[in-house]
Scaffold this active site. Structure first.
Site, PDB file in Angstrom:
ATOM      1  N   GLY A 166       0.735  -1.105   0.523  1.00  0.00           N
ATOM      2  CA  GLY A 166      -0.111  -0.082   0.048  1.00  0.00           C
ATOM      3  C   GLY A 166       0.603   1.262   0.308  1.00  0.00           C
ATOM      4  O   GLY A 166      -0.142   2.258   0.263  1.00  0.00           O
ATOM      5  N   SER A 192       6.270 -11.519  -3.995  1.00  0.00           N
ATOM      6  CA  SER A 192       5.279 -11.453  -5.213  1.00  0.00           C
ATOM      7  C   SER A 192       5.698 -10.183  -6.397  1.00  0.00           C
ATOM      8  O   SER A 192       6.008  -9.403  -6.249  1.00  0.00           O
ATOM      9  CB  SER A 192       3.722 -10.838  -4.353  1.00  0.00           C
ATOM     10  OG  SER A 192       4.156  -9.669  -4.312  1.00  0.00           O
ATOM     11  N   VAL A 195       0.339  -6.559  -8.241  1.00  0.00           N
ATOM     12  CA  VAL A 195      -1.106  -6.789  -8.240  1.00  0.00           C
ATOM     13  C   VAL A 195      -1.331  -5.387  -8.534  1.00  0.00           C
ATOM     14  O   VAL A 195      -1.737  -5.278 -10.021  1.00  0.00           O
ATOM     15  CB  VAL A 195      -1.475  -7.600  -7.227  1.00  0.00           C
ATOM     16  CG1 VAL A 195      -3.187  -7.721  -7.873  1.00  0.00           C
ATOM     17  CG2 VAL A 195      -0.827  -9.285  -6.696  1.00  0.00           C
ATOM     18  N   THR A 196      -1.500  -5.031  -7.753  1.00  0.00           N
ATOM     19  CA  THR A 196      -2.244  -3.328  -8.843  1.00  0.00           C
ATOM     20  C   THR A 196      -1.495  -2.219  -8.065  1.00  0.00           C
ATOM     21  O   THR A 196      -1.657  -0.948  -8.252  1.00  0.00           O
ATOM     22  CB  THR A 196      -3.484  -3.108  -7.344  1.00  0.00           C
ATOM     23  OG1 THR A 196      -3.126  -2.959  -6.159  1.00  0.00           O
ATOM     24  CG2 THR A 196      -4.365  -4.138  -7.639  1.00  0.00           C
ATOM     25  N   SER A 197      -0.235  -2.297  -7.934  1.00  0.00           N
ATOM     26  CA  SER A 197       1.149  -1.850  -7.593  1.00  0.00           C
ATOM     27  C   SER A 197       1.476  -1.357  -8.867  1.00  0.00           C
ATOM     28  O   SER A 197       1.780  -2.134  -9.299  1.00  0.00           O
ATOM     29  CB  SER A 197       1.576  -1.981  -6.621  1.00  0.00           C
ATOM     30  OG  SER A 197       2.649  -2.941  -6.388  1.00  0.00           O
ATOM     31  N   THR A 201       8.484  -6.487  -5.414  1.00  0.00           N
ATOM     32  CA  THR A 201      10.205  -6.908  -5.101  1.00  0.00           C
ATOM     33  C   THR A 201      10.396  -7.893  -6.271  1.00  0.00           C
ATOM     34  O   THR A 201      11.269  -7.553  -6.814  1.00  0.00           O
ATOM     35  CB  THR A 201      10.252  -7.654  -3.403  1.00  0.00           C
ATOM     36  OG1 THR A 201       9.358  -6.582  -2.304  1.00  0.00           O
ATOM     37  CG2 THR A 201      10.867  -7.937  -3.270  1.00  0.00           C
ATOM     38  N   ASP A 254      -9.758  -6.976   0.329  1.00  0.00           N
ATOM     39  CA  ASP A 254      -8.679  -6.634   1.549  1.00  0.00           C
ATOM     40  C   ASP A 254      -8.824  -7.052   2.740  1.00  0.00           C
ATOM     41  O   ASP A 254      -8.549  -6.274   3.473  1.00  0.00           O
ATOM     42  CB  ASP A 254      -7.665  -5.741   0.772  1.00  0.00           C
ATOM     43  CG  ASP A 254      -6.271  -6.793   0.591  1.00  0.00           C
ATOM     44  OD1 ASP A 254      -6.265  -7.510   0.488  1.00  0.00           O
ATOM     45  OD2 ASP A 254      -5.261  -5.466  -0.080  1.00  0.00           O
ATOM     46  N   SER A 262      -3.148 -14.970   4.078  1.00  0.00           N
ATOM     47  CA  SER A 262      -2.308 -14.514   2.746  1.00  0.00           C
ATOM     48  C   SER A 262      -1.079 -15.074   2.598  1.00  0.00           C
ATOM     49  O   SER A 262      -0.172 -15.459   2.651  1.00  0.00           O
ATOM     50  CB  SER A 262      -3.407 -13.975   2.126  1.00  0.00           C
ATOM     51  OG  SER A 262      -1.843 -13.641   1.259  1.00  0.00           O
TER      52      SER A 262
END
EC number: 2.4.2.57
Length: 500
Positions: A166, A192, A195-197, A201, A254, A262
């Protein structure tokens, strides 16, 4: 009813079949119903889509979810009922608490692709609207970890770090891993993709080296270097979580209980024992207040205790981007700069604090750890050396420099209109801007922040620079920037924004 298979070139998450309207009517099924398909001693269940023209009567279209069915195979097709877990999802929608068996059935059906997109979305919405109790979160985490592939290690302390996300430019993980591994601890970091960013990393590390490895290859990398920075999706640590995340994405849902399940299901599957969880809070972050962050941290620790994991949570300010760069290449440059003793101070400080927490956890567990602090290890160059070792073993260039990491050459600068102080850098807006510019798919795309909250600015000073790899992407980013205040400068006339 016997039908002849016709492969359909559509990619789906789960087995989907196309039936001609006439055959669907004969079978008594409708779109989103299920049919059982039998051939050569094999049985599969597919989710129905009905069509007038895409397949003829007497034939059945099979999506990519049926890899073993070949063109022309004759199959027996019969109506099939809903999985039992659908009733549990209905109960959750009604606000009921689910028991371990019900959650286990939902996890098993998600893992086996027995739920339709609509049913999986209903589960996500139910978890968001009605929440997951602490007991549900414990049981869900355990069940999700059970269906993942497992990594195991001989060391009594296996360190790990995770951020709930976030915050733009929050690329502390490579720095933390390098410091911790340089201190002699084991830290196999699976990360990961975005996804939306604008960058996960794994996306940033891919600028330096390959990140997709088998479990055996990960073990070899960690044995040689003490750590790794790899993509977790390649080793199926928590396949159910990957599917749930895809269902959450369209509505940006979320639920806190699902966040905990998760994170910790993946950490348990990865063989981690001592984990620091970064929980950023503030305007624009996923967690908006300190009290909410404290509640989430308490639940992380309680679920960790249930699983036998040692959890420490770092509650960090997340109102502003952490690094200067947002986007894979730009964040990689920040990482290298910090490891070389330069770079954004917030990124350096946060990395050091998280690494020191891991050191404290390891020492409390009786592990021999380098006597030096995280700052000493970083300043000595040992962390940079360790990072280059990891990059080399993962197949990258250990001698890579910041000059080698060039962002997109299509650029646009945005300047201050007035004198004053920077009063806000909008996390969500800057992330969205970087995505409009092409990140993360275009590694060189993104945004460089030149002024942070609290900095002085004079009219004409550059506030941020957009980088893109194509003119079309730059134009899309330019249009987005024109409609939002990404970096806000407050002067004496701040109350009046503009006249129209």
């Amino acid at each position: 009813m016997e039908l002849t298979v016709e492969p359909i070139d559509i990619g789906t998450e789960r087995p989907v079949v196309l039936l001609n309207c006439a055959d669907a009517e004969t079978l008594g099924v409708h779109s989103l119903d299920r049919v059982e398909i039998d051939w050569d001693g094999t049985t599969e269940v597919g989710i129905v889509k009905v069509t007038d023209e895409l397949v003829a009567a007497g034939r059945i279209g099979a999506s990519h979810g049926f890899p073993e069915i070949t063109d022309g195979t004759v199959v027996a097709v019969t109506p099939a009922g809903q999985p039992e877990s659908v009733e549990s999802i209905r109960r959750k929608l009604d606000g009921r608490e689910l028991d371990s068996d019900e959650l286990g059935a939902i996890v098993a059906d998600i893992e086996a692709d027995r739920l339709s997109d609509l049913e999986l979305s209903a589960y996500v919405c139910a978890s968001h609207a009605n929440g997951l109790s602490l007991e549900e979160t414990k049981q869900l985490t355990e069940r999700m970890a059970e269906v993942g592939k497992q990594l195991s290690w001989e060391q009594p302390v296996v360190a790990d770090k995770h951020s709930i996300g976030g915050v733009a430019g929050n690329r502390v993980t490579p720095v933390v891993v390098a410091i911790v591994a340089a201190a002699g601890l084991t830290i196999p970091k699976t990360s990961s993709r975005a996804v939306t960013s604008p960058a996960g990393t794994a996306d940033t590390m891919e600028v330096f080296c390959p990140v997709e490895f088998s479990r055996e290859e990960i073990r070899d990398i960690v044995t040689e270097t003490g750590g790794c920075l790899v993509w977790g999706g390649a080793v199926d640590l928590s396949p159910v979580d990957d599917k749930v995340i895809r269902a959450q994405r369209p509505l940006s849902l979320d639920p806190p209980g699902q966040v905990i399940a998760s994170v910790l299901s993946k950490k348990q599957s990865a063989g981690s024992s001592h984990i620091v969880v970064d929980i950023p809070y503030g305007a624009g972050a996923k967690v908006t207040s300190l009290s909410e962050a404290r509640d989430l941290a308490d639940d992380f620790r309680r679920v960790g205790d249930h699983l036998g994991l040692t959890i420490e949570c770092a509650l960090t300010r997340g109102s502003d981007p952490i690094g200067h760069g947002i986007g894979p290449v730009l964040e990689a440059r920040d990482v290298l700069a910090v490891l070389e003793g330069e770079g954004p101070e917030p990124l350096r400080i946060k990395s050091l604090r998280l690494a020191d927490i891991i050191f404290d956890m390891a020492r409390e567990a009786g592990m021999p750890v380098d006597d030096r602090s995280a700052a000493d290890i970083l300043d000595s160059g040992a962390a940079l050396s360790k990072f280059r070792d990891i990059v080399a073993v993962q197949g990258g260039d250990p001698d890579v420099s910041r000059d080698d990491l060039q962002p997109g050459d299509r650029t646009e600068t945005v300047t201050a209109d007035t004198d004053g102080l920077v009063v806000d850098v909008d996390n969500q807006a800057v992330s969205q801007l970087a995505r409009r510019a092409g990140a993360p798919n275009d590694h060189g795309a993104g945004v460089v922040i030149h002024r942070r909250t609290g900095d002085k600015a004079v009219a004409g000073d550059v506030l941020y620079t957009i980088h893109a790899e194509s003119s079309d992407r730059l134009e899309a980013a330019r249009e987005y920037a024109a409609g939002d205040e990404i970096v806000r400068v407050g002067g004496r006339d701040e109350a009046l924004v503009e006249r129209r």
